[in-house]
Design a protein around this motif. Structure first.
Motif, PDB file in Angstrom:
ATOM      1  N   ARG A 196       0.825  -0.963   0.112  1.00  0.00           N
ATOM      2  CA  ARG A 196      -0.301  -0.112  -0.087  1.00  0.00           C
ATOM      3  C   ARG A 196       1.004   1.172  -0.283  1.00  0.00           C
ATOM      4  N   GLN A 233      -4.256   1.817 -10.479  1.00  0.00           N
ATOM      5  CA  GLN A 233      -5.299   1.168 -10.603  1.00  0.00           C
ATOM      6  C   GLN A 233      -4.979  -0.225 -11.878  1.00  0.00           C
ATOM      7  N   ILE A 255      -3.395  -2.536 -10.206  1.00  0.00           N
ATOM      8  CA  ILE A 255      -4.294  -3.746  -9.474  1.00  0.00           C
ATOM      9  C   ILE A 255      -5.124  -4.624 -10.233  1.00  0.00           C
ATOM     10  N   ARG A 256      -6.307  -3.939 -11.428  1.00  0.00           N
ATOM     11  CA  ARG A 256      -6.769  -4.958 -12.563  1.00  0.00           C
ATOM     12  C   ARG A 256      -5.908  -6.281 -13.121  1.00  0.00           C
ATOM     13  N   ASP A 314     -10.074  -5.504  -8.452  1.00  0.00           N
ATOM     14  CA  ASP A 314     -10.929  -4.242  -8.241  1.00  0.00           C
ATOM     15  C   ASP A 314     -10.211  -3.436  -7.026  1.00  0.00           C
ATOM     16  N   LYS A 315      -9.767  -4.352  -6.149  1.00  0.00           N
ATOM     17  CA  LYS A 315      -8.978  -2.907  -4.570  1.00  0.00           C
ATOM     18  C   LYS A 315      -7.966  -3.680  -4.647  1.00  0.00           C
ATOM     19  N   LEU A 316      -6.614  -3.583  -3.918  1.00  0.00           N
ATOM     20  CA  LEU A 316      -5.258  -3.830  -3.614  1.00  0.00           C
ATOM     21  C   LEU A 316      -5.803  -4.970  -2.549  1.00  0.00           C
ATOM     22  N   SER A 317      -6.672  -4.698  -1.730  1.00  0.00           N
ATOM     23  CA  SER A 317      -7.379  -5.771  -0.668  1.00  0.00           C
ATOM     24  C   SER A 317      -7.485  -6.660  -1.053  1.00  0.00           C
ATOM     25  N   GLN A 318      -8.276  -6.782  -1.526  1.00  0.00           N
ATOM     26  CA  GLN A 318      -8.507  -8.415  -2.736  1.00  0.00           C
ATOM     27  C   GLN A 318      -7.090  -9.131  -3.810  1.00  0.00           C
TER      28      GLN A 318
END
Length: 129
Positions: free
Chosen positions: A84, A100, A103-104, A109-113
């Motif tokens: 992060r 972004q 990450i995709r 869709d999110k860094l936490s995923q």
């Protein structure tokens, strides 16, 4: 004319010479130079075997010391905080769209995923931005 005598012992050689010359040939006569007058063909000469000189053994080179193994690089373990922080710095540097997209590229869709075992890959790609 050439005559070749193959003998495996001194006795065989004596016998062959006696047969060829018709004369008795002694062991001493075989070992000495036989004069051409004594034998009706060129003298058969027995060359004494050369005395082998001791051979100096070449020094055996010492086996090369094995190279010390390079320490195995342990895989770097990144935490969510590490990832992060790097992505945040890139966003502040004006690379929000690239972050972004990065990450995709992991199908989320999110860094936490993003799974933790993929963090080294995220960090590598972030370093390329």
């Amino acid at each position: 004319m050439k005559i070749t005598i193959e003998a495996t012992s001194m006795e065989e050689l004596q016998e062959a010479l006696q047969h060829l010359t018709g004369k008795e040939i002694t062991r001493e006569a075989v070992l000495q130079d036989i004069a051409p007058a004594e034998v009706p063909f060129p003298a058969a000469r027995v060359q004494p075997a050369p005395v082998a000189q001791p051979v100096q053994a070449a020094p055996v080179p010492a086996a090369p010391e094995p190279e010390p193994e390079a320490p195995q690089a342990e895989p770097i373990v990144y935490s969510m905080t590490d990832v992060r922080g790097v992505l945040s710095n890139l966003t502040k540097a004006g690379k929000k769209a690239q972050v972004q997209e990065l990450i995709r590229s992991f199908g989320v869709d999110k860094l936490s995923q993003i799974p933790e075992d993929r963090y080294p890959e995220v960090m590598q790609k972030a370093g390329e931005l």
